[in-house]
Design a protein around this motif. Structure first.
Motif, PDB file in Angstrom:
ATOM      1  N   PRO A 184       0.803  -1.228   0.000  1.00 59.44           N
ATOM      2  CA  PRO A 184       0.000   0.000   0.000  1.00 59.44           C
ATOM      3  C   PRO A 184       0.834   1.275   0.000  1.00 59.44           C
ATOM      4  O   PRO A 184       0.391   2.308  -0.462  1.00 59.44           O
ATOM      5  N   TRP A 185       2.066   1.223   0.499  1.00 60.34           N
ATOM      6  CA  TRP A 185       2.910   2.418   0.563  1.00 60.34           C
ATOM      7  C   TRP A 185       3.562   2.727  -0.784  1.00 60.34           C
ATOM      8  O   TRP A 185       4.166   3.763  -0.959  1.00 60.34           O
TER       9      TRP A 185
ATOM     10  N   CYS B 105      11.696  16.350  -0.752  1.00 59.64           N
ATOM     11  CA  CYS B 105      10.470  17.134  -0.586  1.00 59.64           C
ATOM     12  C   CYS B 105       9.297  16.283  -0.099  1.00 59.64           C
ATOM     13  O   CYS B 105       8.244  16.825   0.218  1.00 59.64           O
ATOM     14  N   ASP B 106       9.450  14.972  -0.059  1.00 55.61           N
ATOM     15  CA  ASP B 106       8.389  14.049   0.370  1.00 55.61           C
ATOM     16  C   ASP B 106       7.151  14.087  -0.529  1.00 55.61           C
ATOM     17  O   ASP B 106       6.066  13.717  -0.111  1.00 55.61           O
ATOM     18  N   ASN B 107       7.311  14.527  -1.750  1.00 54.63           N
ATOM     19  CA  ASN B 107       6.206  14.596  -2.699  1.00 54.63           C
ATOM     20  C   ASN B 107       6.425  13.515  -3.757  1.00 54.63           C
ATOM     21  O   ASN B 107       7.292  13.668  -4.623  1.00 54.63           O
TER      22      ASN B 107
ATOM     23  N   MET C  40      12.495   9.256   6.887  1.00 55.27           N
ATOM     24  CA  MET C  40      11.086   9.093   7.209  1.00 55.27           C
ATOM     25  C   MET C  40      10.850   9.253   8.717  1.00 55.27           C
ATOM     26  O   MET C  40       9.936   9.956   9.136  1.00 55.27           O
ATOM     27  N   ILE C  41      11.696   8.635   9.520  1.00 48.51           N
ATOM     28  CA  ILE C  41      11.560   8.724  10.981  1.00 48.51           C
ATOM     29  C   ILE C  41      11.822  10.152  11.460  1.00 48.51           C
ATOM     30  O   ILE C  41      11.061  10.700  12.258  1.00 48.51           O
ATOM     31  N   ALA C  42      12.876  10.773  10.938  1.00 48.90           N
ATOM     32  CA  ALA C  42      13.230  12.138  11.351  1.00 48.90           C
ATOM     33  C   ALA C  42      12.118  13.136  11.036  1.00 48.90           C
ATOM     34  O   ALA C  42      11.912  14.100  11.776  1.00 48.90           O
ATOM     35  N   LYS C  43      11.385  12.898   9.952  1.00 48.64           N
ATOM     36  CA  LYS C  43      10.309  13.810   9.546  1.00 48.64           C
ATOM     37  C   LYS C  43       8.960  13.418  10.133  1.00 48.64           C
ATOM     38  O   LYS C  43       7.956  14.052   9.828  1.00 48.64           O
ATOM     39  N   GLY C  44       8.942  12.364  10.955  1.00 46.79           N
ATOM     40  CA  GLY C  44       7.699  11.957  11.598  1.00 46.79           C
ATOM     41  C   GLY C  44       6.702  11.292  10.684  1.00 46.79           C
ATOM     42  O   GLY C  44       5.500  11.293  10.950  1.00 46.79           O
ATOM     43  N   ARG C  45       7.175  10.705   9.591  1.00 41.83           N
ATOM     44  CA  ARG C  45       6.271  10.045   8.646  1.00 41.83           C
ATOM     45  C   ARG C  45       6.101   8.560   8.929  1.00 41.83           C
ATOM     46  O   ARG C  45       5.276   7.911   8.301  1.00 41.83           O
ATOM     47  N   ALA C  46       6.849   8.013   9.848  1.00 41.88           N
ATOM     48  CA  ALA C  46       6.717   6.593  10.176  1.00 41.88           C
ATOM     49  C   ALA C  46       5.494   6.410  11.062  1.00 41.88           C
ATOM     50  O   ALA C  46       5.252   7.215  11.966  1.00 41.88           O
ATOM     51  N   SER C  47       4.709   5.364  10.815  1.00 39.41           N
ATOM     52  CA  SER C  47       3.474   5.167  11.587  1.00 39.41           C
ATOM     53  C   SER C  47       3.755   5.041  13.082  1.00 39.41           C
ATOM     54  O   SER C  47       2.984   5.516  13.892  1.00 39.41           O
TER      55      SER C  47
END
Length: 111
Positions: free
Chosen positions: A36-37, A75-77, A99-106
């Motif tokens: 899904p990701w 840019c995470d886009n 991903m972890i540093a930007k808080g995108r990890a669930s």
């Protein structure tokens, strides 16, 4: 079709965001696997098969992605194809750390 003609076709599907600097892919978007990701990336016909749009442009401007690396979006886009300022090669470990540093990890999101 020549590479130059294909590049012209590619660039016709790009809109440059004046505030973000992202080169937004306006062409087809697809899911690349059953995960899904792994959806939301641009899709482009390279003349033989459908490839990720940002990967195709990277190859045109910089050559092959170095072995053992993938392309990371600063840019995470996922629809951004700016391989000049926003997308760079890196390892999967770097991708996960970003991903972890930007808080995108669930598991890093606060409820």
């Amino acid at each position: 079709m020549t590479t130059r003609e294909r590049l012209r076709l590619f660039l016709a599907k790009v809109w440059v965001g004046p505030l973000t600097g992202c080169w937004h892919w306006t062409g087809a978007i697809r899911r690349w696997s059953r995960e899904p990701w792994d959806g939301g990336y641009g899709a482009f016909w390279d003349g033989e098969k459908v490839v990720r749009a940002h990967v195709w442009l990277y190859r045109q401007l910089h050559g092959e992605v170095p072995a053992g690396q993938l392309l990371l979006h600063d840019c995470d886009n996922r629809r951004c194809v700016n391989v000049v300022d926003h997308i760079y090669p890196g390892t999967q470990k770097q991708n996960v750390e970003d991903m972890i540093a930007k808080g995108r990890a669930s598991f890093s999101r606060k409820s």
